[in-house]
Design a protein around this motif. Structure first.
Motif, PDB file in Angstrom:
ATOM      1  N   SER A 100      46.626  66.179 -21.417  1.00 37.98           N
ATOM      2  CA  SER A 100      47.204  65.303 -20.399  1.00 37.98           C
ATOM      3  C   SER A 100      46.244  65.077 -19.238  1.00 37.98           C
ATOM      4  O   SER A 100      45.332  65.871 -18.997  1.00 37.98           O
ATOM      5  N   LEU A 101      46.500  63.979 -18.539  1.00 33.19           N
ATOM      6  CA  LEU A 101      45.743  63.610 -17.342  1.00 33.19           C
ATOM      7  C   LEU A 101      46.725  63.245 -16.244  1.00 33.19           C
ATOM      8  O   LEU A 101      47.777  62.670 -16.525  1.00 33.19           O
ATOM      9  N   ASN A 102      46.392  63.548 -14.999  1.00 31.18           N
ATOM     10  CA  ASN A 102      47.122  63.087 -13.823  1.00 31.18           C
ATOM     11  C   ASN A 102      46.144  62.271 -12.988  1.00 31.18           C
ATOM     12  O   ASN A 102      45.115  62.804 -12.554  1.00 31.18           O
ATOM     13  N   ILE A 103      46.468  61.002 -12.768  1.00 28.33           N
ATOM     14  CA  ILE A 103      45.562  60.109 -12.062  1.00 28.33           C
ATOM     15  C   ILE A 103      46.289  59.496 -10.871  1.00 28.33           C
ATOM     16  O   ILE A 103      47.369  58.917 -11.031  1.00 28.33           O
ATOM     17  N   PRO A 104      45.711  59.597  -9.668  1.00 24.20           N
ATOM     18  CA  PRO A 104      46.330  58.968  -8.499  1.00 24.20           C
ATOM     19  C   PRO A 104      46.360  57.441  -8.648  1.00 24.20           C
ATOM     20  O   PRO A 104      45.456  56.847  -9.229  1.00 24.20           O
ATOM     21  N   VAL A 105      47.400  56.849  -8.094  1.00 28.30           N
ATOM     22  CA  VAL A 105      47.538  55.393  -8.051  1.00 28.30           C
ATOM     23  C   VAL A 105      47.576  54.988  -6.579  1.00 28.30           C
ATOM     24  O   VAL A 105      48.347  55.550  -5.799  1.00 28.30           O
ATOM     25  N   THR A 106      46.740  54.030  -6.217  1.00 25.51           N
ATOM     26  CA  THR A 106      46.670  53.544  -4.846  1.00 25.51           C
ATOM     27  C   THR A 106      46.624  52.019  -4.862  1.00 25.51           C
ATOM     28  O   THR A 106      45.746  51.438  -5.521  1.00 25.51           O
ATOM     29  N   ASN A 107      47.568  51.405  -4.183  1.00 27.30           N
ATOM     30  CA  ASN A 107      47.614  49.946  -4.068  1.00 27.30           C
ATOM     31  C   ASN A 107      47.505  49.231  -5.420  1.00 27.30           C
ATOM     32  O   ASN A 107      46.716  48.309  -5.592  1.00 27.30           O
ATOM     33  N   GLY A 108      48.290  49.712  -6.384  1.00 28.66           N
ATOM     34  CA  GLY A 108      48.394  49.052  -7.677  1.00 28.66           C
ATOM     35  C   GLY A 108      47.258  49.303  -8.644  1.00 28.66           C
ATOM     36  O   GLY A 108      47.185  48.644  -9.685  1.00 28.66           O
ATOM     37  N   ARG A 109      46.398  50.267  -8.343  1.00 30.08           N
ATOM     38  CA  ARG A 109      45.254  50.544  -9.215  1.00 30.08           C
ATOM     39  C   ARG A 109      45.076  52.047  -9.394  1.00 30.08           C
ATOM     40  O   ARG A 109      45.443  52.825  -8.515  1.00 30.08           O
ATOM     41  N   LEU A 110      44.489  52.427 -10.529  1.00 26.85           N
ATOM     42  CA  LEU A 110      44.114  53.829 -10.702  1.00 26.85           C
ATOM     43  C   LEU A 110      43.036  54.153  -9.680  1.00 26.85           C
ATOM     44  O   LEU A 110      42.081  53.388  -9.517  1.00 26.85           O
ATOM     45  N   ASN A 111      43.196  55.261  -8.987  1.00 22.39           N
ATOM     46  CA  ASN A 111      42.247  55.642  -7.955  1.00 22.39           C
ATOM     47  C   ASN A 111      41.233  56.624  -8.542  1.00 22.39           C
ATOM     48  O   ASN A 111      41.265  57.825  -8.288  1.00 22.39           O
ATOM     49  N   MET A 112      40.344  56.060  -9.360  1.00 21.91           N
ATOM     50  CA  MET A 112      39.279  56.838  -9.989  1.00 21.91           C
ATOM     51  C   MET A 112      37.944  56.348  -9.437  1.00 21.91           C
ATOM     52  O   MET A 112      37.871  55.292  -8.814  1.00 21.91           O
ATOM     53  N   GLY A 113      36.899  57.113  -9.710  1.00 19.39           N
ATOM     54  CA  GLY A 113      35.565  56.708  -9.310  1.00 19.39           C
ATOM     55  C   GLY A 113      35.116  55.465 -10.057  1.00 19.39           C
ATOM     56  O   GLY A 113      35.604  55.169 -11.157  1.00 19.39           O
ATOM     57  N   ILE A 114      34.171  54.750  -9.476  1.00 16.71           N
ATOM     58  CA  ILE A 114      33.718  53.491 -10.048  1.00 16.71           C
ATOM     59  C   ILE A 114      33.159  53.655 -11.464  1.00 16.71           C
ATOM     60  O   ILE A 114      33.254  52.752 -12.290  1.00 16.71           O
ATOM     61  N   TRP A 115      32.591  54.808 -11.767  1.00 11.21           N
ATOM     62  CA  TRP A 115      31.998  55.044 -13.081  1.00 11.21           C
ATOM     63  C   TRP A 115      32.893  55.884 -13.987  1.00 11.21           C
ATOM     64  O   TRP A 115      32.422  56.416 -14.981  1.00 11.21           O
ATOM     65  N   GLN A 116      34.171  56.008 -13.641  1.00 10.31           N
ATOM     66  CA  GLN A 116      35.076  56.831 -14.451  1.00 10.31           C
ATOM     67  C   GLN A 116      35.988  55.967 -15.310  1.00 10.31           C
ATOM     68  O   GLN A 116      36.449  54.905 -14.875  1.00 10.31           O
ATOM     69  N   GLY A 117      36.248  56.449 -16.510  1.00  7.27           N
ATOM     70  CA  GLY A 117      37.184  55.810 -17.414  1.00  7.27           C
ATOM     71  C   GLY A 117      37.928  56.862 -18.216  1.00  7.27           C
ATOM     72  O   GLY A 117      37.526  58.035 -18.265  1.00  7.27           O
ATOM     73  N   ILE A 118      39.012  56.442 -18.841  1.00  6.40           N
ATOM     74  CA  ILE A 118      39.831  57.336 -19.657  1.00  6.40           C
ATOM     75  C   ILE A 118      39.325  57.287 -21.086  1.00  6.40           C
ATOM     76  O   ILE A 118      39.186  56.214 -21.672  1.00  6.40           O
ATOM     77  N   TYR A 119      39.061  58.455 -21.642  1.00  3.54           N
ATOM     78  CA  TYR A 119      38.616  58.579 -23.032  1.00  3.54           C
ATOM     79  C   TYR A 119      39.762  59.060 -23.914  1.00  3.54           C
ATOM     80  O   TYR A 119      40.459  60.023 -23.563  1.00  3.54           O
ATOM     81  N   LEU A 120      39.899  58.430 -25.067  1.00  3.22           N
ATOM     82  CA  LEU A 120      40.605  59.039 -26.191  1.00  3.22           C
ATOM     83  C   LEU A 120      39.536  59.798 -26.962  1.00  3.22           C
ATOM     84  O   LEU A 120      38.514  59.213 -27.363  1.00  3.22           O
TER      85      LEU A 120
END
Length: 141
Positions: A100-120
């Motif tokens: 599992s992952l927990n990702i913050p959401v801010t103003n309608g978007r995932l609040n991740m770093g610019i170079w971050q993505g979710i991997y399967l």
């Protein structure tokens, strides 16, 4: 506001795959959240989720090479091999990376770093489509 839905990802070959866009396409409600969290759970024991580099695809190839070296197949001490040589190694890799992952959401978007993505992280040779539970909670915009 709370939203929960179960989605299916496309079937992927063994390896590490960037699935951020596929997930976001299946939860348009995220755009309504001012501040919140998105929890993503994969409902399988032979695949996993992680967050990492979203630009250079060689990172995902290197991940596959690394995990295959630290958790090799066909070891004589493996007892669980009913579904083939990738069976127990897939379970071990899944436990190392997590379900599992927990990702913050801010103003309608995932609040991740610019170079971050979710991997399967698909650890089986023939894993098939994978089910995810998406749980979104937060305050509306």
């Amino acid at each position: 506001m709370w939203i929960q839905k179960e989605i299916q990802l496309s079937a992927y070959a063994r390896g590490f795959h960037l699935v951020t866009a596929e997930i976001l396409n299946k939860i348009p409600e995220l755009k309504q959240i001012h501040i919140g969290l998105l929890n993503i759970l994969i409902k399988h024991t032979s695949a996993s989720l992680t967050i990492n580099e979203n630009a250079d695809p060689t990172v995902r190839k290197d991940f596959e090479s690394f995990f295959n070296r630290i958790v090799p197949e066909d070891q004589p001490y493996y007892l669980h091999n009913d579904e083939g040589s990738d069976d127990l190694p897939a379970h071990l890799k899944s436990s190392l990376l997590g379900a599992s992952l927990n990702i913050p959401v801010t103003n309608g978007r995932l609040n991740m770093g610019i170079w971050q993505g979710i991997y399967l992280c698909e650890h089986r040779n023939h894993g098939g489509a994978r089910s995810l539970v998406l749980t979104l909670q937060g305050e509306k915009l």
